[in-house]
Design a protein around this motif. Structure first.
Motif, PDB file in Angstrom:
ATOM      1  N   ASP A  64      84.532  55.736  62.340  1.00 44.54           N
ATOM      2  CA  ASP A  64      83.558  55.411  61.293  1.00 44.54           C
ATOM      3  C   ASP A  64      82.176  55.991  61.558  1.00 44.54           C
ATOM      4  O   ASP A  64      81.344  56.059  60.644  1.00 44.54           O
ATOM      5  N   ILE A  65      81.888  56.445  62.778  1.00 42.08           N
ATOM      6  CA  ILE A  65      80.577  57.032  63.061  1.00 42.08           C
ATOM      7  C   ILE A  65      80.669  58.497  63.446  1.00 42.08           C
ATOM      8  O   ILE A  65      79.645  59.134  63.697  1.00 42.08           O
ATOM      9  N   THR A  66      81.873  59.050  63.472  1.00 41.44           N
ATOM     10  CA  THR A  66      82.051  60.425  63.948  1.00 41.44           C
ATOM     11  C   THR A  66      81.257  61.426  63.122  1.00 41.44           C
ATOM     12  O   THR A  66      80.494  62.238  63.662  1.00 41.44           O
ATOM     13  N   LEU A  67      81.432  61.401  61.787  1.00 44.62           N
ATOM     14  CA  LEU A  67      80.795  62.413  60.944  1.00 44.62           C
ATOM     15  C   LEU A  67      79.278  62.327  60.974  1.00 44.62           C
ATOM     16  O   LEU A  67      78.613  63.337  61.239  1.00 44.62           O
ATOM     17  N   PRO A  68      78.654  61.157  60.725  1.00 41.42           N
ATOM     18  CA  PRO A  68      77.184  61.135  60.742  1.00 41.42           C
ATOM     19  C   PRO A  68      76.600  61.493  62.109  1.00 41.42           C
ATOM     20  O   PRO A  68      75.590  62.189  62.184  1.00 41.42           O
ATOM     21  N   ARG A  69      77.244  61.026  63.177  1.00 39.35           N
ATOM     22  CA  ARG A  69      76.742  61.374  64.512  1.00 39.35           C
ATOM     23  C   ARG A  69      76.867  62.880  64.768  1.00 39.35           C
ATOM     24  O   ARG A  69      75.968  63.505  65.352  1.00 39.35           O
ATOM     25  N   CYS A  70      77.991  63.458  64.345  1.00 39.20           N
ATOM     26  CA  CYS A  70      78.216  64.895  64.566  1.00 39.20           C
ATOM     27  C   CYS A  70      77.197  65.718  63.778  1.00 39.20           C
ATOM     28  O   CYS A  70      76.635  66.690  64.289  1.00 39.20           O
ATOM     29  N   LEU A  71      76.945  65.341  62.527  1.00 36.90           N
ATOM     30  CA  LEU A  71      75.959  66.046  61.717  1.00 36.90           C
ATOM     31  C   LEU A  71      74.576  65.947  62.351  1.00 36.90           C
ATOM     32  O   LEU A  71      73.828  66.935  62.420  1.00 36.90           O
ATOM     33  N   CYS A  72      74.227  64.766  62.830  1.00 34.30           N
ATOM     34  CA  CYS A  72      72.928  64.564  63.476  1.00 34.30           C
ATOM     35  C   CYS A  72      72.808  65.446  64.715  1.00 34.30           C
ATOM     36  O   CYS A  72      71.772  66.067  64.965  1.00 34.30           O
ATOM     37  N   ALA A  73      73.887  65.524  65.501  1.00 40.14           N
ATOM     38  CA  ALA A  73      73.851  66.304  66.737  1.00 40.14           C
ATOM     39  C   ALA A  73      73.767  67.793  66.453  1.00 40.14           C
ATOM     40  O   ALA A  73      73.050  68.532  67.146  1.00 40.14           O
ATOM     41  N   VAL A  74      74.477  68.274  65.417  1.00 38.75           N
ATOM     42  CA  VAL A  74      74.430  69.702  65.075  1.00 38.75           C
ATOM     43  C   VAL A  74      73.034  70.068  64.572  1.00 38.75           C
ATOM     44  O   VAL A  74      72.504  71.136  64.898  1.00 38.75           O
ATOM     45  N   ARG A  75      72.439  69.182  63.783  1.00 39.96           N
ATOM     46  CA  ARG A  75      71.077  69.434  63.334  1.00 39.96           C
ATOM     47  C   ARG A  75      70.123  69.478  64.522  1.00 39.96           C
ATOM     48  O   ARG A  75      69.198  70.306  64.567  1.00 39.96           O
ATOM     49  N   MET A  76      70.329  68.595  65.499  1.00 43.43           N
ATOM     50  CA  MET A  76      69.502  68.598  66.696  1.00 43.43           C
ATOM     51  C   MET A  76      69.685  69.905  67.468  1.00 43.43           C
ATOM     52  O   MET A  76      68.722  70.483  67.982  1.00 43.43           O
ATOM     53  N   LEU A  77      70.938  70.376  67.539  1.00 47.05           N
ATOM     54  CA  LEU A  77      71.230  71.632  68.236  1.00 47.05           C
ATOM     55  C   LEU A  77      70.468  72.781  67.592  1.00 47.05           C
ATOM     56  O   LEU A  77      69.834  73.602  68.277  1.00 47.05           O
ATOM     57  N   HIS A  78      70.534  72.846  66.263  1.00 49.05           N
ATOM     58  CA  HIS A  78      69.848  73.937  65.574  1.00 49.05           C
ATOM     59  C   HIS A  78      68.338  73.838  65.756  1.00 49.05           C
ATOM     60  O   HIS A  78      67.664  74.834  66.034  1.00 49.05           O
ATOM     61  N   GLU A  79      67.781  72.630  65.630  1.00 47.30           N
ATOM     62  CA  GLU A  79      66.336  72.459  65.782  1.00 47.30           C
ATOM     63  C   GLU A  79      65.898  72.822  67.199  1.00 47.30           C
ATOM     64  O   GLU A  79      64.863  73.484  67.388  1.00 47.30           O
ATOM     65  N   ALA A  80      66.674  72.395  68.192  1.00 48.09           N
ATOM     66  CA  ALA A  80      66.309  72.658  69.582  1.00 48.09           C
ATOM     67  C   ALA A  80      66.305  74.153  69.876  1.00 48.09           C
ATOM     68  O   ALA A  80      65.393  74.668  70.526  1.00 48.09           O
ATOM     69  N   ILE A  81      67.334  74.872  69.371  1.00 45.75           N
ATOM     70  CA  ILE A  81      67.401  76.315  69.611  1.00 45.75           C
ATOM     71  C   ILE A  81      66.318  77.036  68.834  1.00 45.75           C
ATOM     72  O   ILE A  81      65.596  77.887  69.378  1.00 45.75           O
ATOM     73  N   PHE A  82      66.190  76.718  67.543  1.00 48.84           N
ATOM     74  CA  PHE A  82      65.225  77.438  66.714  1.00 48.84           C
ATOM     75  C   PHE A  82      63.800  77.243  67.214  1.00 48.84           C
ATOM     76  O   PHE A  82      63.004  78.194  67.271  1.00 48.84           O
TER      77      PHE A  82
END
Length: 377
Positions: free
Chosen positions: A115-133
Motif C-alpha cells: 500500500d505504500i510502495t508506489l508513493p514511496r518509490c515516486l518520492c525516492a525517484v524524485r529525490m534521486l533526480h533532484e539530488a543529481i540535478f
C-alpha cells in the motif's frame, strides 16, 4: 527521524551494492572519473551521499539536498576543470548513477508493504533526480567559472545565455516531469484513468534534460524542435496540463519563413508563457496564436485566469528570460491584463534577413538604437 537498526543495515547494503554497480558502469565506458584514484574518491563520496538520500526517502525519511552538497559540487567542478576532465564525462557519470539509482530503488521498493510502495518509490525517484540535478548544476557552474577564470574572460552575455538556457531547457523540463508525477498521483488518488501516460511523459522530460545538458557542455547546439510549432506546443500543453482540451493553438502563415534559431526561441517563449499560465493563472482556457508573415512574427498567449496584480515587485526569472530572448530577436514583448481579467503575453519580432548584419553595425557604434523594452514592467 533516524532509521531503525535493521533499516540502517539494509540502507548500508543497498548503497554499497549500488556504488559497486556504478563503478563497474563507469569502468566499462572508460570514464576517467573512475580510472584516476583522486577523481574517483570524490566521485564515490558524492555517489554515496546521493544514493543514501534516496534510500532514506524510500523509507519515509524527509530529505533535502543540503547547501553544503551544492558547494562541494562546485568545488568538484573546479577540480575537474583543473584536471582537464571533459564535462561530457561528468554528464555520462550522472546518467549512469541515475540508472543505477532507479534500479536500486526498484529493488528496494519490492520489500515495502504494497500500500505504500508506489508513493514511496515516486518520492525516492524524485529525490534521486533532484539530488543529481542539483549537484550537476553546481558542478557545471564551478567548472565554467574555473574555465573562464583560466582564460581571463568573463562574458556577461554568455552568463545570461547560460541562465536562460538552464531555466528554459533544463528548469522547464524538470518542472514538466514533476508536474506529470503530481498529476499521476492526483489522478490515481481520484481513481481517474488519464488519456496520457504521465510516467512516460515524465521519463521523456527527464531524458530531455540529459540530452540538452550533454549538448550544452559539449559546446553543441542541436535542434530543439523535431516537429512543427503547433505539434510541439500541443505536446507540451497535453503533458503539462491536467485539462489539455482547454488549451487551443493555431499557427497562421508559412513556418518555413522562420529561421531555425528564431523558431526555437519562439517556442521557448511560448512554452514559458504556457507554463506560467498552468502554474499561476488558474485559467479555464488558454489560447495560443502565432501569425507568421514574410517579414515579421506576431504571437499571443491569452488566458482567462486570475490576471496580473495592480503592483508587481519586478520580474521573475522566466519573464526576464522571455524578454531577453525576444529582445535578442529585435522584437518586443508586452504583458497585458489586470486582476480578474486574465493575462495576455504578446510577442512581435521582425523577419529581416539583413537585421543581424545591421544589428552588428549598430552594436559597434553603440548609438543606443537597440530594441525597446516592449512594455514589460
Amino acid at each position: 527521524m533516524a532509521l531503525p537498526a535493521d533499516a540502517t543495515a539494509d540502507r548500508s547494503g543497498l548503497v554499497e551494492a549500488a556504488v559497486a554497480r556504478y563503478a563497474h558502469g563507469l569502468r566499462e565506458a572508460g570514464n576517467p572519473l573512475v580510472l584516476h584514484p583522486e577523481l574517483w574518491a570524490s566521485c564515490e563520496k558524492q555517489a554515496r551521499q546521493i544514493l543514501g538520500e534516496c534510500v532514506d526517502a524510500l523509507h519515509g525519511t524527509p530529505v533535502e539536498v543540503a547547501q553544503e552538497a551544492e558547494l562541494a559540487s562546485m568545488a568538484l567542478g573546479v577540480q575537474r576543470s583543473s584536471e582537464k576532465v571533459p564535462p561530457i564525462d561528468s554528464v555520462h557519470a550522472a546518467r549512469v548513477l541515475f540508472d543505477v539509482g532507479v534500479g536500486t530503488l526498484t529493488e528496494a521498493a519490492a520489500r515495502l508493504p504494497a500500500d505504500i510502495t508506489l508513493p514511496r518509490c515516486l518520492c525516492a525517484v524524485r529525490m534521486l533526480h533532484e539530488a543529481i540535478f542539483t549537484r550537476v548544476s553546481a558542478a557545471a557552474i564551478g567548472y565554467e567559472s574555473a574555465t573562464l577564470r583560466d582564460v581571463g574572460e568573463v562574458s556577461t552575455a554568455r552568463r545570461h545565455q547560460l541562465a536562460r538556457d538552464l531555466h528554459d531547457h533544463i528548469g522547464s523540463s524538470i518542472s514538466l516531469a514533476l508536474r506529470c508525477l503530481d498529476l499521476y498521483e492526483a489522478e490515481r488518488a481520484k481513481g481517474v484513468t488519464s488519456t496520457r501516460d504521465r510516467l512516460a511523459d515524465a521519463r521523456h522530460a527527464l531524458r530531455d534534460v540529459f540530452g540538452f545538458t550533454r549538448s550544452m557542455v559539449s559546446g553543441l547546439r542541436v535542434n530543439e524542435l523535431h516537429d512543427g510549432l503547433k505539434e510541439e506546443i500541443d505536446a507540451y500543453s497535453a503533458a503539462a496540463s491536467d485539462r489539455p482540451a482547454e488549451v487551443s493553438s493555431r499557427i497562421d502563415g508559412d513556418e518555413s519563413w522562420l529561421p531555425e534559431q528564431a523558431r526555437q526561441e519562439l517556442f521557448l517563449v511560448v512554452r514559458e508563457a504556457l507554463r506560467n499560465a498552468f502554474t499561476h493563472a488558474r485559467a479555464r482556457h488558454i489560447d495560443v496564436l502565432v501569425s507568421i508573415f514574410p517579414d515579421a512574427v506576431h504571437a499571443t498567449v491569452t488566458d482567462d485566469g486570475v490576471g496580473l496584480p495592480h503592483r508587481r515587485d519586478g520580474e521573475g526569472t522566466g519573464l526576464t528570460a522571455m524578454r531577453q530572448r525576444v529582445t535578442a530577436l529585435g522584437g518586443t514583448l508586452e504583458l497585458l491584463g489586470g486582476p480578474g481579467r486574465g493575462t495576455r503575453v504578446q510577442v512581435r519580432f521582425p523577419l529581416d534577413g539583413d537585421r543581424d548584419r545591421d544589428c552588428d553595425r549598430d552594436c559597434d557604434r553603440d548609438d543606443g538604437a537597440g530594441g525597446t523594452d516592449g512594455g514589460v514592467r
